[in-house]
Motif scaffolding. Structure first.
Motif, PDB file in Angstrom:
ATOM      1  N   ILE A   1      22.035  16.828   2.660  1.00 28.26           N
ATOM      2  CA  ILE A   1      20.825  17.594   2.394  1.00 28.26           C
ATOM      3  C   ILE A   1      20.185  17.165   1.077  1.00 28.26           C
ATOM      4  O   ILE A   1      18.954  17.236   0.925  1.00 28.26           O
ATOM      5  N   ARG A   2      20.987  16.710   0.109  1.00 28.49           N
ATOM      6  CA  ARG A   2      20.423  16.242  -1.164  1.00 28.49           C
ATOM      7  C   ARG A   2      19.561  15.005  -0.956  1.00 28.49           C
ATOM      8  O   ARG A   2      18.466  14.878  -1.529  1.00 28.49           O
ATOM      9  N   THR A   3      20.040  14.087  -0.114  1.00 26.70           N
ATOM     10  CA  THR A   3      19.245  12.900   0.197  1.00 26.70           C
ATOM     11  C   THR A   3      17.975  13.275   0.935  1.00 26.70           C
ATOM     12  O   THR A   3      16.899  12.724   0.675  1.00 26.70           O
TER      13      THR A   3
ATOM     14  N   PRO B   1       0.830  -1.210   0.000  1.00 23.73           N
ATOM     15  CA  PRO B   1       0.000   0.000   0.000  1.00 23.73           C
ATOM     16  C   PRO B   1       0.863   1.257   0.000  1.00 23.73           C
ATOM     17  O   PRO B   1       1.853   1.356   0.725  1.00 23.73           O
ATOM     18  N   VAL B   2       0.515   2.199  -0.817  1.00 18.54           N
ATOM     19  CA  VAL B   2       1.247   3.458  -0.936  1.00 18.54           C
ATOM     20  C   VAL B   2       0.362   4.588  -0.414  1.00 18.54           C
ATOM     21  O   VAL B   2      -0.814   4.672  -0.750  1.00 18.54           O
ATOM     22  N   ARG B   3       0.940   5.417   0.438  1.00 18.85           N
ATOM     23  CA  ARG B   3       0.198   6.562   0.953  1.00 18.85           C
ATOM     24  C   ARG B   3       1.050   7.806   0.824  1.00 18.85           C
ATOM     25  O   ARG B   3       2.270   7.735   0.678  1.00 18.85           O
ATOM     26  N   ARG B   4       0.421   8.914   0.894  1.00 18.30           N
ATOM     27  CA  ARG B   4       1.141  10.176   0.793  1.00 18.30           C
ATOM     28  C   ARG B   4       1.874  10.454   2.099  1.00 18.30           C
ATOM     29  O   ARG B   4       1.347  10.210   3.194  1.00 18.30           O
ATOM     30  N   ALA B   5       3.101  10.954   1.972  1.00 18.72           N
ATOM     31  CA  ALA B   5       3.868  11.325   3.160  1.00 18.72           C
ATOM     32  C   ALA B   5       3.281  12.586   3.782  1.00 18.72           C
ATOM     33  O   ALA B   5       2.679  13.413   3.107  1.00 18.72           O
ATOM     34  N   HIS B   6       3.456  12.716   5.095  1.00 15.21           N
ATOM     35  CA  HIS B   6       2.936  13.877   5.803  1.00 15.21           C
ATOM     36  C   HIS B   6       3.972  14.365   6.807  1.00 15.21           C
ATOM     37  O   HIS B   6       5.082  13.819   6.908  1.00 15.21           O
ATOM     38  N   LEU B   7       3.609  15.391   7.574  1.00 10.13           N
ATOM     39  CA  LEU B   7       4.554  16.005   8.506  1.00 10.13           C
ATOM     40  C   LEU B   7       5.019  15.017   9.562  1.00 10.13           C
ATOM     41  O   LEU B   7       6.166  15.087  10.024  1.00 10.13           O
ATOM     42  N   GLY B   8       4.154  14.091   9.959  1.00 11.15           N
ATOM     43  CA  GLY B   8       4.557  13.102  10.962  1.00 11.15           C
ATOM     44  C   GLY B   8       5.733  12.258  10.508  1.00 11.15           C
ATOM     45  O   GLY B   8       6.612  11.911  11.316  1.00 11.15           O
ATOM     46  N   ASP B   9       5.774  11.920   9.227  1.00 11.83           N
ATOM     47  CA  ASP B   9       6.911  11.162   8.702  1.00 11.83           C
ATOM     48  C   ASP B   9       8.201  11.979   8.779  1.00 11.83           C
ATOM     49  O   ASP B   9       9.261  11.465   9.131  1.00 11.83           O
ATOM     50  N   ALA B  10       8.104  13.255   8.442  1.00 12.96           N
ATOM     51  CA  ALA B  10       9.284  14.121   8.516  1.00 12.96           C
ATOM     52  C   ALA B  10       9.735  14.297   9.965  1.00 12.96           C
ATOM     53  O   ALA B  10      10.945  14.324  10.242  1.00 12.96           O
ATOM     54  N   LEU B  11       8.784  14.403  10.890  1.00 12.18           N
ATOM     55  CA  LEU B  11       9.132  14.527  12.310  1.00 12.18           C
ATOM     56  C   LEU B  11       9.855  13.274  12.802  1.00 12.18           C
ATOM     57  O   LEU B  11      10.850  13.370  13.531  1.00 12.18           O
TER      58      LEU B  11
ATOM     59  N   ALA C   1      14.213  12.536  -0.446  1.00 11.49           N
ATOM     60  CA  ALA C   1      13.255  11.707   0.280  1.00 11.49           C
ATOM     61  C   ALA C   1      11.975  12.475   0.602  1.00 11.49           C
ATOM     62  O   ALA C   1      10.892  11.888   0.645  1.00 11.49           O
ATOM     63  N   CYS C   2      12.104  13.762   0.823  1.00  5.14           N
ATOM     64  CA  CYS C   2      10.936  14.597   1.112  1.00  5.14           C
ATOM     65  C   CYS C   2      10.984  15.791   0.170  1.00  5.14           C
ATOM     66  O   CYS C   2      11.802  16.700   0.347  1.00  5.14           O
TER      67      CYS C   2
END
Length: 288
Positions: free
Chosen positions: A120-122, A30-40, A126-127
């Protein structure tokens, strides 16, 4: 007698494909959209696993505890008049001031070190949302520094209250400003360092700018002896970072009509908001 034909190979399972013209491979995961929680979660993993966090915050804790304990021991051993309640809490000022240098350094390194290593490029790959990356870094950094600084300030205040006999106990508002207020002030100062690191994109340069911002106004004021520079000297004394920090302990270095009460938080908070706004803008305008 004829030889029987070899058994046919088991049919291989074909990967699912999307129907329709131009269809490609469709992942069964399953694929879902990334959100702020993932970045946190990502930024929290970074900040708690890199060595710079352990060293800078570890030195900050040692400075706050060591200098706070030494100040309390010196006052307790002296024959001077016992300090008042607010003066007792101000014994933790010097440890917090030196510890804030460590917080500023960590704030700069939180993002500038990624520019130095190319990581920073990676991160941006990723985001893809650069605003989300910077917001996550700011939230994680601010939360960590605020909680740790507030706990250490409260612990130092308790130790000093137990070691030093004072003429009266500090009020509840004085305790709140010397713990939560100081924690907010130092965390905002570190967040300002993160914004400057984003703008400069160079660790040494951003740290130098921040240390100059903290110490240079007070140093300049101490050497302004001319009467024609009295107003400039007074303004530098009253609005320098050390002067604003000590206001949270109920004292003042300038002795004039400088910030009082909670005003230092509004001043540093306003400067941090402006710097962060510039950081968000430039982050989206420049290449990594």
């Amino acid at each position: 007698m004829s030889t029987p034909p070899p058994p046919s190979a088991a049919p291989q399972q074909q990967p699912p494909v999307l129907a329709g013209p131009g269809a490609g491979y469709a992942s069964p995961i399953p694929v879902r959209r990334a959100h702020l929680g993932d970045a946190l979660a990502s930024e929290w993993t970074k900040i708690r696993t890199v060595r710079s966090t352990m060293w800078t915050l570890g030195v900050m804790i040692l400075l706050m505890l060591g200098i706070g304990f030494a100040a309390a021991a010196a006052v307790s051993a002296s024959d001077a008049e016992p300090p008042s309640g607010s003066d007792l809490l101000s014994l933790g000022f010097f440890g917090v001031l030196l510890g804030s240098i460590c917080v500023i350094t960590l704030g700069v390194l939180t993002i500038a070190s990624e520019y130095g290593t190319g990581m920073i490029r990676t991160t941006m790959t990723a985001c893809s949302s650069r605003n989300r990356v910077l917001a996550a870094k700011a939230i994680v950094f601010f939360g960590l520094v605020f909680v740790l600084t507030t706990l250490m300030a409260a612990l130092v205040a308790v130790i000093q209250s137990a070691m030093v006999d004072s003429a009266g106990s500090p009020s509840g508002s004085a305790w709140f400003k010397a713990t939560v207020g100081v924690g907010l002030f130092v965390a905002l100062l570190g967040l300002l360092g993160l914004a400057v690191g984003t703008l400069v994109r160079h660790s040494a340069g951003a740290i130098t700018i921040m240390i100059g911002l903290v110490l240079l106004p007070l140093v300049l004021a101490l050497f302004m002896f001319a009467s024609s520079l009295h107003s400039v000297r007074q303004a530098l004394l009253e609005y320098s970072i050390p002067s604003q920090l000590i206001v949270l302990y109920g004292n003042s270095l300038g002795g004039g009509s400088g910030p009082t009460g909670w005003e230092p938080l509004w001043i540093v908070g306003g400067a941090t908001v402006v710097a962060l706004g510039a950081a968000f803008f430039t982050l989206n305008q420049r290449d990594v």
